[in-house]
Design an enzyme around this catalytic site. Structure first.
Site, PDB file in Angstrom:
ATOM      1  N   GLY A   9       0.823  -1.206   0.000  1.00  9.29           N
ATOM      2  CA  GLY A   9       0.000   0.000   0.000  1.00  9.29           C
ATOM      3  C   GLY A   9       0.855   1.254   0.000  1.00  9.29           C
ATOM      4  O   GLY A   9       1.962   1.287  -0.547  1.00  9.29           O
ATOM      5  N   SER A  10       0.357   2.283   0.668  1.00 11.74           N
ATOM      6  CA  SER A  10       0.970   3.603   0.564  1.00 11.74           C
ATOM      7  C   SER A  10       2.361   3.707   1.164  1.00 11.74           C
ATOM      8  O   SER A  10       3.082   4.665   0.882  1.00 11.74           O
ATOM      9  CB  SER A  10       0.055   4.647   1.213  1.00 11.74           C
ATOM     10  OG  SER A  10      -1.117   4.805   0.439  1.00 11.74           O
ATOM     11  N   ALA A  11       2.771   2.751   1.980  1.00  5.01           N
ATOM     12  CA  ALA A  11       4.146   2.773   2.481  1.00  5.01           C
ATOM     13  C   ALA A  11       5.141   2.723   1.321  1.00  5.01           C
ATOM     14  O   ALA A  11       6.257   3.244   1.419  1.00  5.01           O
ATOM     15  CB  ALA A  11       4.388   1.616   3.446  1.00  5.01           C
ATOM     16  N   LYS A  13       5.024   4.344  -1.345  1.00  5.37           N
ATOM     17  CA  LYS A  13       5.190   5.660  -1.982  1.00  5.37           C
ATOM     18  C   LYS A  13       6.562   6.265  -1.721  1.00  5.37           C
ATOM     19  O   LYS A  13       7.020   7.108  -2.504  1.00  5.37           O
ATOM     20  CB  LYS A  13       4.099   6.614  -1.493  1.00  5.37           C
ATOM     21  CG  LYS A  13       2.708   6.258  -2.011  1.00  5.37           C
ATOM     22  CD  LYS A  13       1.610   7.093  -1.371  1.00  5.37           C
ATOM     23  CE  LYS A  13       0.243   6.651  -1.882  1.00  5.37           C
ATOM     24  NZ  LYS A  13      -0.868   7.276  -1.157  1.00  5.37           N
TER      25      LYS A  13
END
Length: 244
Positions: A9-11, A13
């Protein structure tokens, strides 16, 4: 930590942000328009939890805008995304001194699908990682851009206290420059101090970190269940501890 594979997920990014900064394509203050929460691209619709207008790269990471990071990733080539993802250690075992370690799955990058690489991978979907891989990638930022080999056992001694084997910090490679690592650390501090990671804020230490929320795959696509995570380190400017 070493064999359970999940979509980060967004980790994830932080990898895209590191790539554009390291290649000199963006500064933290450079902006993208985040479409007020809904963005149609290649017949797909990407959503943000909140309706954001124009955000800087720093804010895109702090507030974890999916739309923003997809637009940021469009400045990179497929080869850039593949290179930085693998350089941060994803897709291969860390070679930690424990059995049963998995190496994750980068099919969304390796199968040459533009849809996957530029739409889903930037916010951590379509690939799988282990918690240790994700932690080790963020440790690379904490270590000034150097990927290190993790280990558990300091040393092994026999019954006569003779040292049989001993582990010590081992550099694998430089992934990003020291300057880039410093910039990304500032972004991760902002994520904790006013972004999605505020629950990790501490009064006595500055914490650098990133949240992640990813859908869990089911039998026919995504299941509607989620994996929520946080990965970070402290003290931000002189790291001693990292946690996922």
């Amino acid at each position: 930590a070493i064999w359970q594979e999940y979509e980060p997920g967004s980790a994830f990014k932080v990898v895209i942000a590191s790539a554009v900064v390291d290649k000199g394509l963006m500064d933290p203050s450079d902006t993208e328009y985040c479409e007020m929460g809904e963005y149609k691209i290649h017949g797909r619709t990407i959503h943000d939890v909140h309706e954001y207008g124009t955000l800087s790269l720093n804010e895109i990471i702090a507030r974890s805008s999916n739309i923003g990071i997809v637009k940021v990733a469009s400045r990179l080539t497929r080869e850039d995304i593949s290179h930085y993802t693998k350089s941060f250690g994803f897709g291969t075992k860390t070679e930690i001194d424990l059995p049963y370690e998995k190496d994750g799955n980068l099919n969304a990058i390796d199968n040459k699908s533009t849809l996957s690489v530029f739409i889903y991978v930037p916010f951590g979907q379509g690939i799988s990682v282990t918690p240790l891989q994700m932690l080790n990638a963020v440790n690379t930022i904490a270590n000034g851009g150097l990927l290190m080999k993790p280990y558990v056992v300091k040393k092994v001694i026999d019954d006569k206290e003779q040292v049989l084997t001993e582990n010590s910090p081992q550099k694998i490679r430089r992934v990003i420059s020291q300057e880039t690592a410093n910039i990304i650390t500032e972004m991760l501090i902002c994520a904790v101090e006013y972004g999605t990671g505020m629950n990790a804020w501490m009064q006595d230490y500055r914490v650098a970190g990133k949240t992640g929320t990813s859908q869990r795959p089911g039998k026919y696509g995504y299941s509607g269940k989620y994996v929520s995570s946080f990965v970070g380190f402290l003290p931000a400017y002189n790291p001693r501890i990292s946690i996922i």
